[in-house]
Design a protein around this motif. Structure first.
Motif, mmCIF file in Angstrom:
data_model
loop_
_atom_site.group_PDB
_atom_site.id
_atom_site.type_symbol
_atom_site.label_atom_id
_atom_site.label_comp_id
_atom_site.label_asym_id
_atom_site.label_seq_id
_atom_site.Cartn_x
_atom_site.Cartn_y
_atom_site.Cartn_z
ATOM 1 N N VAL A 91 24.209 32.138 49.309
ATOM 2 C CA VAL A 91 24.934 31.401 48.282
ATOM 3 C C VAL A 91 24.949 32.244 47.018
ATOM 4 O O VAL A 91 23.923 32.802 46.630
ATOM 5 C CB VAL A 91 24.261 30.034 47.995
ATOM 6 C CG1 VAL A 91 25.033 29.263 46.952
ATOM 7 C CG2 VAL A 91 24.127 29.228 49.268
ATOM 8 N N SER A 92 26.122 32.339 46.395
ATOM 9 C CA SER A 92 26.274 33.154 45.195
ATOM 10 C C SER A 92 26.984 32.337 44.120
ATOM 11 O O SER A 92 27.980 31.668 44.399
ATOM 12 C CB SER A 92 27.084 34.411 45.534
ATOM 13 O OG SER A 92 27.143 35.282 44.449
ATOM 14 N N CYS A 93 26.460 32.378 42.900
ATOM 15 C CA CYS A 93 27.078 31.691 41.761
ATOM 16 C C CYS A 93 27.435 32.747 40.718
ATOM 17 O O CYS A 93 26.570 33.506 40.278
ATOM 18 C CB CYS A 93 26.123 30.649 41.188
ATOM 19 S SG CYS A 93 26.881 29.652 39.894
ATOM 20 N N SER A 151 31.451 29.570 42.785
ATOM 21 C CA SER A 151 30.386 29.681 43.783
ATOM 22 C C SER A 151 30.989 30.005 45.135
ATOM 23 O O SER A 151 32.138 29.683 45.411
ATOM 24 C CB SER A 151 29.566 28.387 43.873
ATOM 25 O OG SER A 151 30.381 27.340 44.369
ATOM 26 N N ASP A 194 33.405 35.409 48.490
ATOM 27 C CA ASP A 194 33.877 34.039 48.659
ATOM 28 C C ASP A 194 33.928 33.309 47.316
ATOM 29 O O ASP A 194 34.834 32.519 47.063
ATOM 30 C CB ASP A 194 32.980 33.284 49.650
ATOM 31 C CG ASP A 194 33.495 31.887 49.945
ATOM 32 O OD1 ASP A 194 34.659 31.770 50.375
ATOM 33 O OD2 ASP A 194 32.731 30.916 49.752
ATOM 34 N N SER A 209 25.725 39.235 54.242
ATOM 35 C CA SER A 209 26.051 37.849 53.923
ATOM 36 C C SER A 209 26.128 37.615 52.424
ATOM 37 O O SER A 209 26.972 36.843 51.958
ATOM 38 C CB SER A 209 25.028 36.905 54.556
ATOM 39 O OG SER A 209 25.045 37.078 55.957
ATOM 40 N N ALA A 214 29.317 36.194 50.526
ATOM 41 C CA ALA A 214 29.207 35.008 49.663
ATOM 42 C C ALA A 214 29.736 35.307 48.260
ATOM 43 O O ALA A 214 30.410 34.471 47.651
ATOM 44 C CB ALA A 214 27.748 34.547 49.589
ATOM 45 N N SER A 258 29.772 30.946 49.534
ATOM 46 C CA SER A 258 28.715 30.950 50.536
ATOM 47 C C SER A 258 29.183 31.673 51.783
ATOM 48 O O SER A 258 30.386 31.831 52.008
ATOM 49 C CB SER A 258 28.304 29.518 50.890
ATOM 50 O OG SER A 258 29.399 28.832 51.466
ATOM 51 N N VAL A 300 22.034 30.520 55.063
ATOM 52 C CA VAL A 300 23.285 30.654 54.321
ATOM 53 C C VAL A 300 23.036 31.423 53.038
ATOM 54 O O VAL A 300 22.092 31.123 52.296
ATOM 55 C CB VAL A 300 23.876 29.260 53.975
ATOM 56 C CG1 VAL A 300 25.186 29.391 53.218
ATOM 57 C CG2 VAL A 300 24.061 28.426 55.234
#
Length: 190
Positions: free
Chosen positions: A144-146, A159, A178, A171, A175, A161, A142
């Motif tokens: 994941v981005s913050c 955040s 998203d 991806s 993310a 994903s 997965v």
């Protein structure tokens, strides 16, 4: 609404709308040419209609903004990434350059994505990438981005994903989009 549904299945649009917490049912009506003519929703009464419309628009824009391309290259110890997105039938190309480390290259993909979205957004906001990673979650990889959204109202952490389906870079772009999907309507208002 003058958007086209030809690239996206109506059932995918309806599923995206069903993910909005206040919506209990959704139906999208398209013309024979694939143009969205109507969007019908049944929603809980706990949110003003105007806000619900903004949530619908931003969800659809973020979920179905088309990723045209992601190009990454390295030269020595430096890397560069360009991400091209199509938002509302206009292409925006974002770029980022920096160290060619594994973590650095992932950050550059997210930064180039934010650069492309920033070109679409109003000048009254800015994005800061806090972190990005590819993690193992159960049997899936997965992204994941913050992100921090900075505006005149202060700073807000976001955040997002995306399951790794095609490759890590795609991806990471998904993310990052998203993470900001609930704020897309806010990006173009002064």
């Amino acid at each position: 609404m003058s958007s086209t549904a030809s690239r996206v299945q109506v059932k995918d649009i309806e599923a995206a709308l069903a993910d909005i917490g206040e919506i209990t049912a959704a139906r999208v009506v398209v013309t024979p040419e694939g143009v969205i003519s109507e969007v019908h929703v049944i929603a809980l009464p706990n949110k003003p209609a105007k806000q619900l419309v903004r949530d619908i628009e931003s969800t659809l824009m973020a979920r179905f903004a088309r990723m045209i391309s992601v190009h990454a290259s390295t030269s020595g110890v430096q890397a560069s990434v360009s991400v091209t997105l199509e938002i509302a039938d206009v292409e925006y190309a974002g770029v980022a350059c920096g160290p060619a480390s594994q973590t650095g290259r992932m950050r550059l993909v997210a930064l180039a994505t934010l650069d492309a979205v920033g070109q679409y957004a109003t000048a009254a906001i800015a994005f800061a990438l806090e972190d990005v990673a590819i993690i193992q979650l159960g049997g899936e990889k997965v992204a994941v981005s913050c992100i921090s959204l900075v505006s005149g109202f202060g700073e807000q952490s976001l955040s997002g994903s995306a399951l790794v389906r095609q490759n890590d870079n795609d991806s990471i772009v998904r993310a990052t989009l998203d993470a900001i999907n609930r704020r897309m309507g806010f990006l173009t208002t002064e």
